[in-house]
Structures are given as C-alpha cells and as structure tokens.
Design a protein around this motif. Sequence first.
Motif, short mmCIF file in Angstrom:
data_model
loop_
_atom_site.label_atom_id
_atom_site.label_comp_id
_atom_site.label_asym_id
_atom_site.label_seq_id
_atom_site.Cartn_x
_atom_site.Cartn_y
_atom_site.Cartn_z
N ALA A 217 -17.53 -4.44 7.30
CA ALA A 217 -16.21 -4.56 7.91
C ALA A 217 -15.88 -6.00 8.27
CB ALA A 217 -16.14 -3.67 9.16
N LEU A 218 -16.87 -6.75 8.77
CA LEU A 218 -16.66 -8.16 9.07
C LEU A 218 -16.29 -8.94 7.81
CD1 LEU A 218 -19.48 -9.24 11.57
CD2 LEU A 218 -17.02 -9.20 11.99
N PHE A 219 -17.01 -8.67 6.74
CA PHE A 219 -16.76 -9.36 5.47
C PHE A 219 -15.33 -9.09 5.00
CE2 PHE A 219 -16.43 -9.17 0.88
CZ PHE A 219 -16.95 -10.39 0.48
N LEU A 220 -14.92 -7.84 5.02
CA LEU A 220 -13.58 -7.49 4.54
C LEU A 220 -12.49 -8.11 5.40
CD1 LEU A 220 -14.23 -3.72 3.71
CD2 LEU A 220 -13.89 -5.56 2.05
N SER A 221 -12.69 -8.09 6.72
CA SER A 221 -11.65 -8.63 7.60
C SER A 221 -11.51 -10.14 7.45
CB SER A 221 -11.97 -8.27 9.06
OG SER A 221 -13.20 -8.85 9.47
N ARG A 222 -12.58 -10.82 7.07
CA ARG A 222 -12.52 -12.27 6.92
C ARG A 222 -11.98 -12.69 5.54
NH1 ARG A 222 -18.47 -13.31 9.69
NH2 ARG A 222 -17.75 -13.16 11.87
#
Length: 375
Positions: A241-246
Amino acid sequence: MTFHDILNQYDIDRLEEMISTQTAQDVQRALAVERPGPDELMALLSPAAEQFVEPMAQKAHAITVQRFGHNILLYAPLYISNECVNGCLYCGFSARNRVPRHTLSLEDVEKEARYLHAQGFRHILLVTGESPKAVDNDYLAAVARRLRPLFSSISIEVYPMETEGYRQMVESGVDGLTIYQETYDRDLYGRMHPSGKKSDFDFRLETPERGGRAGLRRIGIGSLLGLGRFRSEGFLTGLHALFLSRHYWRTQVSVSFPRIRPADGGFSPLHPVSDRQFVQLLCALRLLLPDAGLVLSTRESAALRDNLLPLGITQMSAGSCTAPGGYSDPNHSTQQFAIDDDRSPAEVCRLIRAKGYEAVWKDWDGAFLDRTAEQ
C-alpha cells in the motif's frame, strides 16, 4: 522499481522471525513515532504488541477522525458471474467445485443494480469469477456503461487485466479496482492456486500497478486472512500500500481485511486469525497508512463490525449477497462465501449513526472527471 523488486528483498520465514523478536520497548518506540515506517510496522504487528492493542486502537481512532472525520462510506458488491476456470482451493467459485454456474445478462445486471440503487447505494463493486468465455472485457465495459447513470462510482473485483484493459474500463465508467494478492508467500500461493490463470503469482502481484498506470481513481488491495501467517502478510500488505500510494499519488489506495469464511469445498483456514489479532492488524495498518481507506465487509459478524467501526474503518459493505442474481431472486446461484452480517443497509445505517458517525452513500461523481477533461 516495481513492488516485485521490493517483495524479493524478503524471505517469509526470516520476516516472521524478525517480527517475532520485536520487544515491548520496540512497540513503545513505534507508538511514539509520528509517522511509522516499515521498522515500526514490524513492532506493531509483533506478539509483543498484543499487550498494547488498546493504545494502538486509541491512536488509530484519533488519526482516522483527523483524516476522515466521522464518515463511513457504504457500498455493495454486485456479483454478475460465478463461472471460473481457476482451481483456488479456498473459493466457492473454484472450478474444482461442482456447483451451478450462472452469468447474468445485461438486463439481469440492471435489475440487480436497480434493487441496490433503491436501497440507497451509489457506490457498487462488480464481482466475477474468471472465465474468458463467459465474461470478457467487452462484457464488463457494456455492464459499466449500462450502470453508469445509476451510480456515482463503479469498481471492479474481477480477473487481472493488462493496462489497456483497465483503460477500456476507465473509458466505460469504471473508476475503482479491488484486487487481493491473497498471500504474498510465493510458495503458499502456488499451493493454493494449482490451476488456471490465477496461478501466475507475478502477473497478479503487478495488477495494481497496471491499474494505476491506466488512471483508475481507486485501488484496493489485501491478503486473505487465514491463508498465510497474518503478521508477515500484514507487513507486506502495508509495504504494498505504501508503494502504491507513493508511485500513483493521484489514486486513492485502500486496504481490505477479508477473512476466510465457509464456502463450497469446505476449506479450513491454515492460519486462523483471532478477533484480537484482527484488531491488532487493522490498527497497525492505520498507523502506517493514515490516509488510506480501510474496508470492512460483511464477512465479519455484526457485533465485531460494530466494535471495529471506530478503530480506523472508513468503508463498509452492507446487505451483501455473494451470488449472481441474489438480490432480486431468492433462488440464486452458488455463493462465493457465506456472509456473517446479514443486516439490511437501513439497519447498518442506523447503527453507524448510533455510534456517532455519518453513513455516506455518495462521496464522488464521475462528472467531476468530465468537467476536468473539458477545462
């Protein structure tokens, strides 16, 4: 860099060991950090954190109210086909199960949709099995175009597509994608998906990124609780989720918490997740992802959903049926899984208000995008 590159840095067994060796002091430090990262997430998911669930819940509640207010978005799944060529061991739609199969016509889809519209829903999630002969991109695009006048937001939880397929969905009125990796443990994934297109771990893992490149406004991910070990699965879900949001900052990322429920085939959870562990996972991911939507479905009991509502949840399904045609026809086809909260949308809405929250039926309109494109 893709998330595949990040995932390859972790060995599941070693990750479990790293999480299990976190101490109470590590948890306290993680709770004191304003914006936790991967190291803090390990502590918050650890066995040592079980004694800190209450302060985690308090902080998760405060963050959610600060970011989202007292609002809970309501949505409904609309199952349009249970035909599937995959052999997933845990799913009621699995090709291994000898159950009646059915794909709705456009007219029947609209009938189901109008039932949900009359209940108040303006956000729906179209769900199918994976059967190229029964359901293809053109069929889904036709469904989206047909339903677009009824709903402000249409999401899909279907087979993984190529980027061009998702662009076709966007052009047809779809703005959201839900895609569960099921498990981030590659070996376990292979055992759980022995046949069908879903057996391709990497293609499924890269699906949210293809959706992001296609311009989908919402992307939801999650792992199926009860398959892998929840601590490492929760950690990798959080990193994903962190990867996608960034990398896809124009896309709203959400995380779901689907827990295995009874279904045709009789599959039992390999690693059952207790209610307390469920709360720990939810709170840990809220602390890591303060701006992400956290989604809770009717897989969970009414009592648990009521208690989880203040801890970080921003979206809930209500009055769900997991069989094609099940809303308007009581003699519906096989369900994907049995739901546990069978309250009506109106009853769920009243409960939300009793808890001091506002039930939101609509928080978006596709016309916003149309106006932006015209400027």
